[in-house]
Design an enzyme around this catalytic site. Structure first.
Site, mmCIF file in Angstrom:
data_model
loop_
_atom_site.group_PDB
_atom_site.id
_atom_site.type_symbol
_atom_site.label_atom_id
_atom_site.label_comp_id
_atom_site.label_asym_id
_atom_site.label_seq_id
_atom_site.Cartn_x
_atom_site.Cartn_y
_atom_site.Cartn_z
ATOM 1 N N ASP A 39 45.166 31.954 12.377
ATOM 2 C CA ASP A 39 44.150 31.142 11.691
ATOM 3 C C ASP A 39 43.565 30.168 12.697
ATOM 4 O O ASP A 39 43.874 30.258 13.900
ATOM 5 C CB ASP A 39 44.747 30.421 10.466
ATOM 6 C CG ASP A 39 43.710 30.170 9.375
ATOM 7 O OD1 ASP A 39 42.668 29.556 9.665
ATOM 8 O OD2 ASP A 39 43.924 30.596 8.224
ATOM 9 N N TYR A 154 26.608 35.519 1.505
ATOM 10 C CA TYR A 154 27.985 36.014 1.354
ATOM 11 C C TYR A 154 27.971 37.451 0.842
ATOM 12 O O TYR A 154 28.673 38.326 1.351
ATOM 13 C CB TYR A 154 28.735 35.097 0.384
ATOM 14 C CG TYR A 154 30.175 35.492 0.117
ATOM 15 C CD1 TYR A 154 31.158 35.278 1.075
ATOM 16 C CD2 TYR A 154 30.553 36.065 -1.100
ATOM 17 C CE1 TYR A 154 32.487 35.616 0.836
ATOM 18 C CE2 TYR A 154 31.871 36.408 -1.354
ATOM 19 C CZ TYR A 154 32.836 36.177 -0.384
ATOM 20 O OH TYR A 154 34.147 36.527 -0.633
ATOM 21 N N LYS A 158 29.416 40.945 2.693
ATOM 22 C CA LYS A 158 30.479 41.812 2.167
ATOM 23 C C LYS A 158 29.984 43.254 1.977
ATOM 24 O O LYS A 158 30.749 44.202 2.125
ATOM 25 C CB LYS A 158 31.043 41.229 0.862
ATOM 26 C CG LYS A 158 31.812 39.906 1.060
ATOM 27 C CD LYS A 158 33.062 40.077 1.922
ATOM 28 C CE LYS A 158 33.898 38.808 1.965
ATOM 29 N NZ LYS A 158 35.129 38.939 2.785
#
Ligand SMILES: NC(=O)c1ccc[n+]([C@@H]2O[C@H](COP(=O)([O-])OP(=O)(O)OC[C@H]3O[C@@H](n4cnc5c(N)ncnc54)[C@H](O)[C@@H]3O)[C@@H](O)[C@H]2O)c1
Length: 258
Positions: A39, A154, A158
């Protein structure tokens, strides 16, 4: 023996500091994998602390910004220097961006694209070189990538990720590397914690199971896709969404006629 156990396998999970990624890292370690959780933070986030790896399992942490190509090559070099191969990659890191069609800027589009699409492509490019036959890649899409979800940048990212996944499944299949996509619906994570009540209510109304999902419910499907139990599954897209994407908008009609 074919099983969900991942002993002896090394798996990289991105965006593993919280939410779904942390749950995936914990579950995969519990299934016996050596998990390299990654991360943005320098130190391992608290969300990974409560993992209890099964015998043979292990949970390691490395900092990685998925949009940084040099970070990926550094990670690949580190893995190689230990003499490990990579058996699994979970491209989970993702960011959302809620601007609407007529307001979205090119910067909005670029920002989500860099993480949600380029981040996954860079990961596949860097780590597939360390993979052998039997390895498995799971990309984390969204119901946004199956529908006309309102946040346009977004949603576009995707949908793009689906294309990337299918090309990767086609190109890596001959090497015995599988590539699949999971599409979470409304999952309770820090990402959705700030969602407006109206969003929550409207989404649950479109969800046949009538509730949000948990991070563990996504992690379970990811574990299946990384395990030999799914050895003939590649290029597949699995919604983990309580049925939200399956009715194509017909649920409100069905509900109205009850
Ligand atoms: N929560 C949902 O309802 C939902 C629904 C559909 C899809 N998803 C997708 O599932 C994935 C996980 O979502 P979540 O809800 O757990 O989100 P989250 O925001 O709770 O966690 C995402 C993690 O990704 C990390 N991250 C962000 N940018 C990064 C970068 N450049 N490099 C490395 N790590 C980075 C964050 O630090 C964070 O730890 C995302 O791809 C998201 O788009 C979530």
């Amino acid at each position: 023996m074919v099983s969900l156990q991942l002993e002896g396998r090394t798996v990289v999970v991105t965006g593993a500091g919280q939410g779904q990624g942390a749950a995936e890292a914990r579950l995969l370690a519990e299934a016996g994998a050596r998990v390299i959780a990654t991360d943005l933070t320098a130190d391992a986030p608290a969300g990974l602390a409560d993992a209890s790896p099964a015998l043979g399992g292990e949970l390691l942490y490395r900092r990685l910004d998925v949009s940084d190509a040099s970070g990926w090559s550094g990670l690949a070099g580190w893995i190689r220097s230990r003499g490990w191969q990579v058996d699994g990659l979970v491209n989970n890191a993702g960011i959302t961006q809620r601007s609407r069609l007529l307001d979205a800027s090119m910067a909005d589009l670029q920002k989500v694209y860099d993480v949600n699409v380029a981040g996954s492509l860079l990961g596949i490019q860097a780590l597939s070189l360390l993979m052998g036959s039997g390895a498995s890649i799971v990309n984390v899409g969204s119901v946004a990538g199956l529908t006309a979800h309102y946040p346009v940048a977004y949603t576009a990212s995707k949908w793009a990720l689906r294309g990337l996944s299918q090309v990767a499944a086609m190109e890596l299949g001959p090497r015995g590397i599988r590539v699949n996509t999971v599409h979470p619906g409304f999952i309770e994570t820090p990402m959705t914690a700030g969602a407006k009540p109206e969003f929550r209510q409207a989404t649950l109304a479109e969800t046949p199971l009538g509730r949000s999902g948990s991070v563990e419910e996504v992690a379970g499907v990811v574990l299946f896709l990384l395990s030999p139990l799914s050895s003939f599954v590649t290029g597949a897209e699995i919604p983990v969404d309580g049925g939200q994407s399956g009715h194509g908008g017909a649920k409100s009609v069905s509900d109205a006629l009850r």
